[in-house]
Design an enzyme around this catalytic site. Structure first.
Site, mmCIF file in Angstrom:
data_model
loop_
_atom_site.group_PDB
_atom_site.id
_atom_site.type_symbol
_atom_site.label_atom_id
_atom_site.label_comp_id
_atom_site.label_asym_id
_atom_site.label_seq_id
_atom_site.Cartn_x
_atom_site.Cartn_y
_atom_site.Cartn_z
ATOM 1 N N GLU A 215 25.570 9.892 70.290
ATOM 2 C CA GLU A 215 26.231 9.531 69.044
ATOM 3 C C GLU A 215 25.210 8.910 68.098
ATOM 4 O OE1 GLU A 215 30.482 8.213 71.112
ATOM 5 O OE2 GLU A 215 28.871 6.746 70.846
ATOM 6 N N HIS A 256 31.455 4.526 70.367
ATOM 7 C CA HIS A 256 31.299 3.373 71.236
ATOM 8 C C HIS A 256 30.554 2.238 70.542
ATOM 9 C CE1 HIS A 256 31.790 6.869 73.945
ATOM 10 N NE2 HIS A 256 32.460 6.016 74.695
#
Length: 295
Positions: A215, A256
């Site tokens: 990510e 996250h």
């Protein structure tokens, strides 16, 4: 072969009487994994699905000799639990616990490195070598795990536990399989990175390709590129980076805790460019991954 785990892995579960641990202990046993003991202070003498529960790691190690531990305890108890596993020589520690204070995570990672212990996580769903064993909750119930994870020659390293399974399922649908899949954790501080795990896949004669899922945020891709440039690689590496839309939505948090963009280099587009320059095959969509793995 596989990396880190195999049929002989003997698993200790810390926090085994908690709801999440009760569930993944059952799933692991159903899959054929050896969960040999659990630890919950004050619950010694009980059992969970036939697995004996002890009050301390010391007792469990003395009685059963585990060589892997899964920690699923509250965040405030994580550091002591991990320290105990490291002190009693358990070589692989998988931390499922989320929202671990950064100082605690840093101290655990530092002590583990000093003592030669491999840490996966925090905020990991574990790892699996299909047809051999799994450690943690990755894959879910045994029947679902068997459908998604089939034996093969592709390693997986993923910042997302759910995407670990999704990628394995995509590969399986296209007739490809997995050697070992690792949910490395989505927190800013983790015990293992793409770069630190790559040499283990390099040394595994059954692994021919590796897929990474990540990510925006953090320097894990840059570290991987540095490793490839310094040491080279005999593996075909395929990467997918989620979150390209973030460039059009400034200020929006995504993913996250580790997905925190602080510099231009942390964006998905910048990471993709860096990886491509190093010879990594970057997938534009998840559906592109199997074809890129085949080459």
């Amino acid at each position: 072969m596989s990396i880190l785990i195999d049929e002989s892995t003997r698993i200790l579960v810390l926090g085994i009487t908690g709801r999440e641990a009760v569930s993944f202990t059952r799933d692991t046993l159903d899959y054929g994994g050896q969960v040999v003991a659990g630890v919950t202070p004050g619950r010694g003498g009980r059992d969970v699905h036939g697995v004996p529960v002890y009050d301390t790691v010391r007792e469990a190690v003395a009685e059963h000799g585990p060589n892997a531990a899964v920690i699923a305890v509250p965040p405030r108890a994580l550091r002591d639990a991990a320290f105990e596993c490291i002190a009693y020589g358990i070589p692989l520690v998988v931390i499922v616990t989320e929202r671990v204070p950064r100082l605690d995570a840093a101290q655990v990672v530092e002590l583990a490195a000093r003592e030669g212990v491999r840490v996966i996580g925090p905020n990991s769903m574990g790892l699996i070598s299909p047809g051999k064993t799994k450690v943690g909750s990755v894959g879910g119930p045994a029947a679902d795990t068997a459908r998604s994870f089939v034996p093969g020659s592709t390693g997986i390293m993923s910042r997302s536990g759910g995407m670990t399974t999704e990628i394995a399922s995509l590969l399986a649908q296209q007739g490809l399989g997995v050697s070992t899949a690792i949910s490395i954790g989505g927190d800013p501080i983790t015990g293992s990175s793409f770069a630190s795990l790559l040499p283990l896949f390099e040394a595994d004669p059954e692994t021919e390709a590796v897929v990474t899922f990540s990510e925006p945020g953090g320097a894990m891709e840059a570290e991987l590129v540095e490793t490839i440039q310094k040491q080279g690689t005999g593996l075909r590496i395929v990467s997918f980076i989620a979150g390209n839309f973030m460039a059009e939505m400034p200020g929006v948090r995504f993913g996250h805790a580790g997905a925190l963009v602080q510099r231009d280099e942390d964006s998905a587009a910048a990471k993709a460019s860096l990886l491509r320059d190093a010879g990594v095959h970057v997938a534009d969509t998840l559906a592109d991954i199997p074809a890129l793995v085949r080459g």
